[in-house]
Scaffold this motif. Structure first.
Motif, PDB file in Angstrom:
ATOM      1  N   LYS A  96      -7.276  12.716  46.556  1.00 26.18           N
ATOM      2  CA  LYS A  96      -6.691  11.765  45.613  1.00 26.18           C
ATOM      3  C   LYS A  96      -7.691  11.442  44.513  1.00 26.18           C
ATOM      4  N   TYR A  97      -7.198  11.431  43.286  1.00 26.73           N
ATOM      5  CA  TYR A  97      -7.972  11.017  42.134  1.00 26.73           C
ATOM      6  C   TYR A  97      -7.286   9.768  41.584  1.00 26.73           C
ATOM      7  N   GLU A  98      -7.608   8.630  42.187  1.00 29.50           N
ATOM      8  CA  GLU A  98      -6.935   7.373  41.869  1.00 29.50           C
ATOM      9  C   GLU A  98      -7.110   6.980  40.405  1.00 29.50           C
ATOM     10  N   TYR A  99      -8.264   7.267  39.834  1.00 32.25           N
ATOM     11  CA  TYR A  99      -8.552   6.855  38.465  1.00 32.25           C
ATOM     12  C   TYR A  99      -7.567   7.460  37.466  1.00 32.25           C
ATOM     13  N   VAL A 100      -7.187   8.718  37.676  1.00 32.46           N
ATOM     14  CA  VAL A 100      -6.245   9.369  36.762  1.00 32.46           C
ATOM     15  C   VAL A 100      -4.825   9.390  37.325  1.00 32.46           C
ATOM     16  N   GLY A 101      -4.631   8.928  38.554  1.00 36.20           N
ATOM     17  CA  GLY A 101      -3.301   8.850  39.140  1.00 36.20           C
ATOM     18  C   GLY A 101      -2.742  10.179  39.605  1.00 36.20           C
ATOM     19  N   GLY A 114      -0.757  30.035  43.213  1.00 30.82           N
ATOM     20  CA  GLY A 114      -0.028  29.355  44.277  1.00 30.82           C
ATOM     21  C   GLY A 114      -0.968  28.761  45.308  1.00 30.82           C
ATOM     22  N   GLY A 115      -0.440  27.833  46.061  1.00 34.12           N
ATOM     23  CA  GLY A 115      -1.221  27.207  47.112  1.00 34.12           C
ATOM     24  C   GLY A 115      -1.977  25.969  46.667  1.00 34.12           C
ATOM     25  N   ARG A 116      -2.058  25.750  45.348  1.00 33.16           N
ATOM     26  CA  ARG A 116      -2.754  24.571  44.822  1.00 33.16           C
ATOM     27  C   ARG A 116      -1.808  23.844  43.872  1.00 33.16           C
ATOM     28  N   TYR A 117      -1.615  22.558  44.139  1.00 34.02           N
ATOM     29  CA  TYR A 117      -0.631  21.803  43.366  1.00 34.02           C
ATOM     30  C   TYR A 117      -1.170  20.422  43.024  1.00 34.02           C
ATOM     31  N   TRP A 118      -0.759  19.925  41.867  1.00 29.93           N
ATOM     32  CA  TRP A 118      -1.091  18.583  41.417  1.00 29.93           C
ATOM     33  C   TRP A 118       0.200  17.781  41.335  1.00 29.93           C
ATOM     34  N   ILE A 119       0.183  16.601  41.906  1.00 29.42           N
ATOM     35  CA  ILE A 119       1.296  15.676  41.736  1.00 29.42           C
ATOM     36  C   ILE A 119       0.725  14.353  41.249  1.00 29.42           C
ATOM     37  N   THR A 120       1.545  13.586  40.546  1.00 26.47           N
ATOM     38  CA  THR A 120       1.072  12.304  40.025  1.00 26.47           C
ATOM     39  C   THR A 120       1.792  11.156  40.720  1.00 26.47           C
ATOM     40  N   HIS A 121       1.244   9.970  40.521  1.00 24.44           N
ATOM     41  CA  HIS A 121       1.824   8.779  41.131  1.00 24.44           C
ATOM     42  C   HIS A 121       3.188   8.442  40.537  1.00 24.44           C
ATOM     43  N   GLU A 122       3.590   9.125  39.468  1.00 23.31           N
ATOM     44  CA  GLU A 122       4.885   8.873  38.838  1.00 23.31           C
ATOM     45  C   GLU A 122       6.039   9.555  39.563  1.00 23.31           C
ATOM     46  N   MET A 123       5.724  10.405  40.546  1.00 24.38           N
ATOM     47  CA  MET A 123       6.766  11.071  41.324  1.00 24.38           C
ATOM     48  C   MET A 123       7.474  10.035  42.201  1.00 24.38           C
ATOM     49  N   ASN A 124       8.802  10.144  42.293  1.00 26.11           N
ATOM     50  CA  ASN A 124       9.571   9.222  43.131  1.00 26.11           C
ATOM     51  C   ASN A 124       9.077   9.314  44.578  1.00 26.11           C
ATOM     52  N   ASP A 125       8.872   8.176  45.204  1.00 21.01           N
ATOM     53  CA  ASP A 125       8.409   8.081  46.592  1.00 21.01           C
ATOM     54  C   ASP A 125       7.105   8.848  46.812  1.00 21.01           C
ATOM     55  N   TYR A 126       6.216   8.740  45.856  1.00 25.00           N
ATOM     56  CA  TYR A 126       4.911   9.410  45.878  1.00 25.00           C
ATOM     57  C   TYR A 126       4.116   9.064  47.140  1.00 25.00           C
ATOM     58  N   GLU A 128       5.181   7.949  50.007  1.00 27.42           N
ATOM     59  CA  GLU A 128       5.852   8.497  51.190  1.00 27.42           C
ATOM     60  C   GLU A 128       5.515   9.979  51.364  1.00 27.42           C
ATOM     61  N   LEU A 129       5.540  10.737  50.270  1.00 23.99           N
ATOM     62  CA  LEU A 129       5.207  12.160  50.315  1.00 23.99           C
ATOM     63  C   LEU A 129       3.765  12.356  50.772  1.00 23.99           C
ATOM     64  N   LEU A 130       2.838  11.579  50.216  1.00 28.77           N
ATOM     65  CA  LEU A 130       1.436  11.719  50.612  1.00 28.77           C
ATOM     66  C   LEU A 130       1.220  11.372  52.075  1.00 28.77           C
ATOM     67  N   SER A 131       1.857  10.321  52.548  1.00 30.48           N
ATOM     68  CA  SER A 131       1.679   9.964  53.959  1.00 30.48           C
ATOM     69  C   SER A 131       2.266  11.045  54.868  1.00 30.48           C
ATOM     70  N   LEU A 132       3.382  11.636  54.482  1.00 33.31           N
ATOM     71  CA  LEU A 132       3.966  12.723  55.260  1.00 33.31           C
ATOM     72  C   LEU A 132       3.029  13.932  55.300  1.00 33.31           C
ATOM     73  N   LEU A 133       2.455  14.293  54.160  1.00 34.61           N
ATOM     74  CA  LEU A 133       1.527  15.421  54.110  1.00 34.61           C
ATOM     75  C   LEU A 133       0.254  15.133  54.895  1.00 34.61           C
ATOM     76  N   GLU A 134      -0.218  13.898  54.840  1.00 38.19           N
ATOM     77  CA  GLU A 134      -1.399  13.529  55.621  1.00 38.19           C
ATOM     78  C   GLU A 134      -1.113  13.607  57.117  1.00 38.19           C
ATOM     79  N   GLN A 135       0.075  13.203  57.533  1.00 39.20           N
ATOM     80  CA  GLN A 135       0.461  13.308  58.942  1.00 39.20           C
ATOM     81  C   GLN A 135       0.510  14.767  59.376  1.00 39.20           C
ATOM     82  N   LYS A 136       1.113  15.622  58.556  1.00 40.75           N
ATOM     83  CA  LYS A 136       1.184  17.051  58.878  1.00 40.75           C
ATOM     84  C   LYS A 136      -0.213  17.653  58.961  1.00 40.75           C
ATOM     85  N   SER A 137      -1.087  17.237  58.059  1.00 42.11           N
ATOM     86  CA  SER A 137      -2.450  17.753  58.046  1.00 42.11           C
ATOM     87  C   SER A 137      -3.202  17.329  59.307  1.00 42.11           C
TER      88      SER A 137
END
Length: 144
Positions: A96-101, A114-126, A128-137
């Motif tokens: 996470k890069y909180e400073y830039v969101g 492929g395999g590397r992706y950037w998402i921003t805090h502006e994504m709907n239910d951001y 929730e998605l991060l917590s789900l990915l952290e759980q999977k990880s």
């Protein structure tokens, strides 16, 4: 199944605007090289912008939507999709890069496109998605 997307304004500002700026810089570099006004940066821009534009379209580094099911995760954008089963994804690296969101997500084996992706805090239910990915990880780390 959950689908995470951007609003129309957010999609335009975080995904399409940077691509338009890169395309504009590329056109400016071509014009600069063809005109009498030579600027040293024009050559660098002329060589790097096609690579960056190509990686934006093929690599989907900034997906416009993420679809998560019990079996897989799919990153989509520019009419293309990259789908990974959870087994293929392996250990999910999240930074996470909180400073830039923004948040960087790396899945599976390292590869050029492929395999590397950037998402921003502006994504709907951001969150929730991060917590789900952290759980999977964390589940994958426990198995190893």
């Amino acid at each position: 199944m959950s689908i995470y997307t951007y609003s129309r304004l957010s999609k335009n500002m975080t995904i399409f605007l940077p691509v338009l700026v890169m395309a504009g810089l590329f056109v400016w570099a071509i014009y600069g090289l063809l005109s009498e006004n030579r600027f040293p940066l024009n050559e660098l821009i002329l060589y790097t912008m096609p690579v960056l534009l190509l990686s934006s379209f093929i690599g989907l580094h900034n997906p416009s939507s993420v679809k998560v099911t019990d079996q897989s995760i799919t990153f989509s954008g520019f009419g293309r999709s990259h789908t990974y089963t959870w087994e293929e994804a392996g250990v999910i690296f999240i930074r996470k890069y909180e400073y830039v969101g923004k948040t960087f997500i790396r899945l599976g084996k390292p590869r050029i496109l492929g395999g590397r992706y950037w998402i921003t805090h502006e994504m709907n239910d951001y969150k929730e998605l991060l917590s789900l990915l952290e759980q999977k990880s964390q589940k994958d780390v426990k198995r190893a």
